[in-house]
Design an enzyme around this catalytic site. Sequence first.
Site, PDB file in Angstrom:
ATOM      1  N   SER A   1       9.224   3.447  23.081  1.00  0.00           N
ATOM      2  CA  SER A   1      10.263   3.213  23.172  1.00  0.00           C
ATOM      3  C   SER A   1      11.191   3.337  21.824  1.00  0.00           C
ATOM      4  CB  SER A   1      10.243   1.157  22.475  1.00  0.00           C
ATOM      5  OG  SER A   1       9.632   1.342  21.726  1.00  0.00           O
TER       6      SER A   1
ATOM      7  N   LYS B   1      15.057   3.055  14.146  1.00  0.00           N
ATOM      8  CA  LYS B   1      14.905   2.468  15.153  1.00  0.00           C
ATOM      9  C   LYS B   1      15.748   0.944  14.996  1.00  0.00           C
ATOM     10  CE  LYS B   1      10.850   1.110  18.391  1.00  0.00           C
ATOM     11  NZ  LYS B   1      10.049   1.835  19.002  1.00  0.00           N
TER      12      LYS B   1
ATOM     13  N   SER C   1       4.436   4.848  21.108  1.00  0.00           N
ATOM     14  CA  SER C   1       6.241   5.093  21.430  1.00  0.00           C
ATOM     15  C   SER C   1       6.998   6.005  20.685  1.00  0.00           C
ATOM     16  CB  SER C   1       6.818   3.440  21.127  1.00  0.00           C
ATOM     17  OG  SER C   1       6.855   2.609  21.981  1.00  0.00           O
TER      18      SER C   1
END
Length: 535
Positions: A213, A134, A237
């Site tokens: 996310s 990420k 997320s």
Amino acid sequence: MTFEDTWKPKIDAYRAKLDEEVGPYKALVEGIDYSSENFNAVEALDTLLTEKDREITNSTAKQLVAKQRDGTLTAVEIYNAFAKRGAIAHIFTNCAMELFFQEGLERAKELDKYREDHNGELVGPFHGLPISLKELMKYGGKVTTAGFVCYLDNYISNSPREESVSIQILRKLGAVFYMRTAQPQSVMHLDTDNAITGRTSNPFNRKISPGGSSGGESAAVAMGSSVFGIGSDIGGSIRVPAAFCGLYGIRPTTKRVSGLGSLSGGAGQESIFSSQGPLTRTIDDLEYYMVNYINMGKPWEYDPNTIPLEWKTGVSLPETVTYGILLTDTLVEPSDAIKRGLAYVQDKLRDYKGKKVDVKVITIDHDLMKEAFKQTLQIYGTSKPVHDKLFAISNEPLLPLTKFFLGFANPEENDILTNNNIKEQFKYYMYYLFKDQGIDFLISPTNPNVGEVPKNLTHWNYSSMFNLIDFPNIIFRTGLTFDPKVDVKGPTNVTDYNANDYVNAPINLQLTALRFEDEKLVEGVKLLDKALELA
């Protein structure tokens, strides 16, 4: 300083560099129309792979390490197969924030040379394994934005005090990096869209979200771009993206995996901690990551906030395993698809003959749930002033879900003592619910629906209730997919539900255990895989 004059040229340059990286791979997708709303990228990708590509990229982490040890495969062969999938994944879904293929190749060559020079010895348990990251994880020698335009010049030094602790650990254990994945503007959406790289789509259906996310990770991993994709989770997320993209994903008990060296607009808020963990295509890969990251990586030697607790191996389940089923959070009724998934799992567990299993439907106190969710949003909302300052630097246009998040807190009611008292009350309530009902695990929805149309991603509670009380969770597969002929009703918070929007969407659910029962949770998912005939 205006957005158009100052920041738009930087965005254009950023996108051009990303497009340049995938340029050599575009010939592979010639003749494929991937613009249609219901495009299934996973299905299309499979037609573009060689038999060897499939064999390599569908192998587990253990298998890939073993094949390097015995000389059957090289790190370069493994890298090339995964990089090909990663490039196509980005072309189809826009899952990457940054790609650096040559750097990844050089790292794979370096690992092969190490093995050759050390008589077949490997660097560590992740030797030669492509791992996607990420983008909010600070990467030495690169820019880290976390999806904020104002951080487009945020160059991270190579100092170990600045780079992400997890990146340092994974590199030391032999990982190969070539992809950093997308997250949303503010990093506080259950979707993935930002002003720098735009929207990421679900690999099973472009119309719906890959979740957020960590939606860049879920899209990338579902497309087989990496063995593990590393995400973070403060409100769902990791879990929502894993559920939306048909993956396994763990939100461990906080402070077992280090998040030190991550960029966030919510830094300093400590009533609800973020947790980092992997998204994978198998539960075995998820367990392999956790065992080796924790026991070999020893994150507490880098991060004083990480608890020096090794991952326990050889954990066994009780003679009779009791699963609780939570059908609703009492605030938003889930869709027909989620209800069908829950009913299917109940039936499969009740019919399972491999081990003694008990199933109980669990109900939850509505008033307490409502108050707990209210306080959860209040806690998230405490970071609004920081986000406002970051957005003011660039004047980037705010996306609808960013505006939604910024409206979480009511300043007149934002009393930290009330927030934390309700959190503790709800934690004790859930703890004794487990104890009084005699359940080992709780099965529940991760979201009111399967992979959702982005604008409808406004109810966080099915995932965030467990962030509030820090109970660990793993997303698991049911093996079912959305059926528009059967799944005719949407969740009660969606007014314009259209069943045809969700074609191909996987139906995944969430398994929860008590704090620090992460290892037991893995065993609970393994049992579910067997009962659901997925293993």
